[in-house]
Design an enzyme around this catalytic site. Structure first.
Site, PDB file in Angstrom:
ATOM      1  N   CYS A 397       0.832  -1.200   0.000  1.00  0.00           N
ATOM      2  CA  CYS A 397       0.000   0.000   0.000  1.00  0.00           C
ATOM      3  C   CYS A 397       0.875   1.261   0.000  1.00  0.00           C
ATOM      4  CB  CYS A 397      -0.973  -0.035   1.186  1.00  0.00           C
ATOM      5  SG  CYS A 397      -2.351   1.117   1.033  1.00  0.00           S
ATOM      6  N   HIS A 524      -3.467  -5.369   0.183  1.00  0.00           N
ATOM      7  CA  HIS A 524      -2.914  -5.866   1.452  1.00  0.00           C
ATOM      8  C   HIS A 524      -2.962  -7.398   1.467  1.00  0.00           C
ATOM      9  CE1 HIS A 524      -2.666  -2.046   3.803  1.00  0.00           C
ATOM     10  NE2 HIS A 524      -3.559  -1.658   2.907  1.00  0.00           N
ATOM     11  N   GLU A 526      -1.606  -9.452   3.341  1.00  0.00           N
ATOM     12  CA  GLU A 526      -1.552 -10.040   4.694  1.00  0.00           C
ATOM     13  C   GLU A 526      -2.919 -10.463   5.222  1.00  0.00           C
ATOM     14  OE1 GLU A 526      -1.612  -5.476   5.510  1.00  0.00           O
ATOM     15  OE2 GLU A 526      -0.926  -6.861   3.950  1.00  0.00           O
TER      16      GLU A 526
END
Length: 560
Positions: A397, A524, A526
């Site tokens: 990001c 993202h 994750e």
């Protein structure tokens, strides 16, 4: 629907989220389908506008919901895909009640906390609990509800009352209450004190709820005498007093519960006869494997919110999942981005020297997401260091935008290249505000949730890591993006945008082909990483750090 409610007492931060997730894991291992709800008693509508310093990271769901980080725990532990409605806040409840009042749904009645707010809470719980979250048809068997905060908090009172009413309406056989409390050890005598838990349970019972199980948090295992005292004063059978003492890693918590037969107590209370003995073989193997790992890899995490590790909880978990897949323990070196800046050399020379030494000793560099201009100069220096020294770099990001700014300045000679977020007057606006963004409202005005990214070439590292797929769906949370009008210049200079959205105007993934692993992603990754199924990008990042990426990609290309 069967409900398991997890409440907390004495102090916050006891690990209610991990306990609730672990209860879900054990019940799922018994062959039951599990969903979960997190109740946050704050007035914010969602977690989107909260500072990570105050509340930890904002977890993003597929549907764009910005929610409490505990929902991330639920998704990782239970391997489910939750919705924004699985996070209930006081703000959401009051907003729904007030909207109904404005359109006349209450037929002129005086709108009150009881029954109108409590009814709204009950209706929300009952409607959300039947939404399937595991990809199968039909509702789950059990809904695990976590009530945030501690018993006695003024803001959680309407929820306690609503849950008391829910218990009354669904019946004792469909409701199990687990109260998480602290058993402190005071002074040199080292005696385990039960009084805080006694007071907490008394408070809960005064509000109309009686715990069926106690989950006691302590540094050391509970003594039998402590359990007996708790049983006597809290009216909970000794066999229902669970001890969640400190463990080497949180994957041991479901095993702790299983070993203390928590599932039997819960199943008995819920009158669930169809459950099987819990199968936690894979979970046990994972927890024990992690404990036995000796080798580690040093990862430099250069961010703004490094004072509170929960600010980057999902990133840390994704690194953990990737490292374990490589039989390594993650050794995360937290670097405050501002400590790398030139100003820091003058103001705090020791911190500056330590930060740079830590960065140079790391095997790889990660710059996670964030908002605001604090620490940006330091992040740019970290990206430059990684690019110039062939150190694996992953920018997420803001971290991707930082790499674009650094490349434009250092390689293309655009000295004032910047993001519109940090300099509205920059002549070289390489990162710009999204056209549909709002300049007046902060909450839910970003590009949020799961969006599709199309790979532009099968030859790039990222496409190979994603198993040569033509596209990938990942979760987003940003309001600035790479300026599409600058892409041509950046690509001529050597930076390649290998992933774009379906319109081709939004840059999603960048790579530097001349570098062993220099990747920036606007999304993202994750948020979708799972134990045993790490994020492809995090896995590639760690493999690059230990020099095994090329071998892994070759092996995968050969289909083995």
């Amino acid at each position: 629907m069967k409900y398991v409610l997890v409440t907390g007492g004495v102090v916050s931060g006891l690990g209610k989220g991990v306990t609730a997730s672990s209860v879900g894991v054990v019940l799922k291992a018994c062959g039951l389908r599990v969903t979960s709800i997190k109740i946050d008693p704050y007035l914010n509508r969602d977690a989107g506008t909260m500072s990570p310093f105050e509340h930890g990271e904002v977890f993003v769901l597929d549907d764009g919901g910005e929610v409490d980080l505990d929902l991330g725990n639920y998704e990782r532990f239970l391997d489910v895909t939750l919705t924004k409605d699985n996070n209930i806040t006081t703000g959401k409840i009051y907003q729904s009640v007030l909207e109904k009042e404005r359109i006349g749904d209450y037929l002129g009645k005086t709108v009150q906390v009881v029954p109108h707010v409590t009814d709204a809470i009950k209706n929300w719980i009952e409607s959300v609990s039947v939404i399937p979250v595991d990809g199968k048809e039909g509702p789950a068997d059990v809904c695990v509800i976590e009530l945030g905060g501690t018993v006695g908090d003024i803001e959680s009172m309407p929820f306690i009352e609503a849950l008391r009413q829910l218990l009354f309406s669904v019946g004792q056989d469909n409701f199990c209450l687990i109260h998480v409390s602290l058993i402190p050890v005071l002074g040199v005598v080292g005696e385990q004190k039960t009084k805080p838990t006694q007071h907490s349970v008394r408070e809960l019972r005064a509000l109309g709820l009686t715990p069926h199980l106690l989950a006691c948090r302590s540094a050391q295992p509970l003594l039998e005498t402590t359990k007996e005292k708790l049983s006597q004063f809290c009216h909970v059978p000794v066999g229902n007093i669970l001890n969640i003492h400190d463990v080497p890693n949180i994957w041991h918590v479901p095993l702790l519960l299983r070993n203390q037969n928590a599932h039997n107590s819960i199943l008995k209370q819920l009158n669930l006869s169809k459950a099987t003995p819990p199968d936690l073989q894979e979970w046990t193997k994972r927890a024990e494997n992690f404990d036995s790992l000796t080798n580690s890899v040093r990862i430099a995490m250069v961010g703004k919110y490094v004072g509170l590790t929960d600010s980057y909880l999902s990133v840390v978990k994704a690194l953990l999942h990737a490292c374990i897949a490589c039989s390594l323990k993650p050794s995360v070196d937290w670097i405050a981005a501002s400590d790398l800046e030139d100003d820091s050399a003058v103001l705090t020379p020791e911190a500056h020297a330590t930060a740079w030494k830590t960065l140079r000793n790391a095997a790889c560099v990660l710059v996670p997401g964030g908002f605001g201009d604090r620490g940006v100069k330091g992040m740019i220096l970290a990206a430059k260091y990684a690019r110039e020294n062939n150190v694996p770099y992953l920018g997420i990001c803001l971290g991707m935008q930082i790499s674009v700014i650094e490349f434009a300045r250092s390689v293309l000679g655009m000295e004032r290249a910047n993001s519109e977020e940090f300099d509205t007057q920059t002549p070289d606006r390489v990162v710009m505000f999204m056209p549909e963004g709002s300049t007046t409202h902060m909450g839910s005005t970003m590009r949020l949730g799961s969006r599709r990214t199309l790979f532009q070439t099968p030859d790039c590292i990222t496409a190979k890591l994603y198993h040569n797929s033509e596209y990938v769906d990942e979760r987003h949370r940003h309001r600035y993006e790479v300026n599409p009008h600058m892409v041509g210049v950046l690509e001529e200079g050597g930076l390649k945008f290998v992933g774009k959205d379906e319109s081709g105007q939004r840059m999603e993934i960048l790579e530097l082909p001349s570098h062993p692993f220099y990747v920036g992603v606007q999304f993202h990754p994750e948020f979708k990483s799972r134990p045993g199924r790490p994020s492809a990008l995090f896995l590639g990042f760690i493999l690059a750090a230990i020099g095994q990426l090329e071998a892994y990609l070759c092996q995968h290309q050969n289909g083995s």
